[in-house]
Motif scaffolding. Structure first.
Motif, PDB file in Angstrom:
ATOM      1  N   GLY A  17       0.507  -1.314  -0.096  1.00  0.00           N
ATOM      2  CA  GLY A  17       0.168   0.067   0.206  1.00  0.00           C
ATOM      3  C   GLY A  17       0.787   1.585   0.202  1.00  0.00           C
ATOM      4  O   GLY A  17       1.976   1.104   0.161  1.00  0.00           O
ATOM      5  N   ARG A  18      -0.035   2.148  -0.542  1.00  0.00           N
ATOM      6  CA  ARG A  18       0.861   3.553  -0.435  1.00  0.00           C
ATOM      7  C   ARG A  18       1.796   3.946   1.216  1.00  0.00           C
ATOM      8  O   ARG A  18       3.059   4.479   0.844  1.00  0.00           O
ATOM      9  CB  ARG A  18       0.037   4.984  -0.603  1.00  0.00           C
ATOM     10  CG  ARG A  18       1.074   6.077  -0.885  1.00  0.00           C
ATOM     11  CD  ARG A  18      -0.292   7.808  -0.374  1.00  0.00           C
ATOM     12  NE  ARG A  18      -0.767   7.437   0.883  1.00  0.00           N
ATOM     13  CZ  ARG A  18      -0.527   7.316   2.438  1.00  0.00           C
ATOM     14  NH1 ARG A  18       1.203   8.388   2.387  1.00  0.00           N
ATOM     15  NH2 ARG A  18      -1.242   7.923   2.674  1.00  0.00           N
ATOM     16  N   SER A  62      -2.720   3.041  -4.969  1.00  0.00           N
ATOM     17  CA  SER A  62      -2.873   3.950  -4.122  1.00  0.00           C
ATOM     18  C   SER A  62      -3.364   4.498  -5.182  1.00  0.00           C
ATOM     19  O   SER A  62      -3.415   4.611  -6.225  1.00  0.00           O
ATOM     20  CB  SER A  62      -1.542   4.504  -4.091  1.00  0.00           C
ATOM     21  OG  SER A  62      -1.487   5.945  -3.401  1.00  0.00           O
ATOM     22  N   SER A 103       0.675  -3.107   5.434  1.00  0.00           N
ATOM     23  CA  SER A 103       0.106  -2.399   4.357  1.00  0.00           C
ATOM     24  C   SER A 103      -1.250  -3.183   4.998  1.00  0.00           C
ATOM     25  O   SER A 103      -2.058  -3.303   4.535  1.00  0.00           O
ATOM     26  CB  SER A 103       0.399  -2.988   3.072  1.00  0.00           C
ATOM     27  OG  SER A 103       1.837  -2.619   2.486  1.00  0.00           O
TER      28      SER A 103
END
Length: 201
Positions: A61-62, A93, A132
């Motif tokens: 994830g971002r 993202s 994440s």
């Protein structure tokens, strides 16, 4: 088709947030960063390395991606650093834009669950996820996570983001594949998802 393998550090009360350094992740006022450092053990690196020893790609994830991209390219060369820098990375993202700063990084656009489902169909290698949490919680209701490698530390924090939340988690059954306990009391357990609903749910 590869598997999605999720690797997480957890506390006894299920908190998974910011196990690294104290200022790593202050979201929602979290003040307990650094909680996993005192219990690091070579056996943890071994089980994580085993997931990185065959064909694999990194799925992130971002937040995790940005922290990894800021940290790992600056570290001295070692097998773990080289593996992370050279591996193909897929980033879920809706706010990041290309080009991404870390080598071999590809942005997954649109809905993360749809993008990861497509990747699983297209790729032969496993997709390994470190942390994440937001991404992982979005994938589990769609049965896109195949394996959970959980390192449960013997402490309670009382607050923080949890892997299984009161909202969004559904009754599910898992199969214990293997387990071990470190000298510091961390339980390392690998669970395979069975795609079954827990009895009575």
């Amino acid at each position: 088709m590869g598997k999605v393998i999720v690797i997480e550090h957890l506390t006894l009360d299920g908190v998974m947030q910011a196990p690294g350094h104290p200022e790593e992740d202050p979201r929602d006022g979290f003040q307990h960063g650094g909680w996993a450092n005192r219990r690091q053990d070579p056996s943890m690196q071994e089980v994580m390395g085993a997931r990185m020893s065959s064909a694999w790609s990194l799925l992130a994830g971002r937040t995790t991606y940005e922290r990894f991209a800021d940290y790992w390219p600056k570290q001295e060369r070692n097998p773990f650093t080289e593996a992370l820098n050279s591996v193909q990375k897929y980033v879920a993202s809706t706010t990041l834009t290309e080009p991404l700063p870390w080598q071999n990084s590809t942005l997954l656009k649109g809905d993360a669950t749809h993008a990861v489902a497509r990747l699983k169909e297209e790729l032969d290698e496993n997709l390994v996820v470190f942390g994440s949490g937001v991404l992982v919680r979005s994938l589990m209701p769609s049965d896109l996570v195949d394996e959970l490698l959980l390192m449960t530390h013997p402490l309670v924090l009382g607050s923080g983001r949890r892997l299984f939340s009161n909202s969004g988690s559904k009754p599910s059954a898992f199969q214990l594949v293997d387990s071990a306990t470190t000298a510091a009391g961390v339980i390392i357990a690998t669970y395979a998802t069975t795609r079954e609903r827990e009895s009575g749910a």
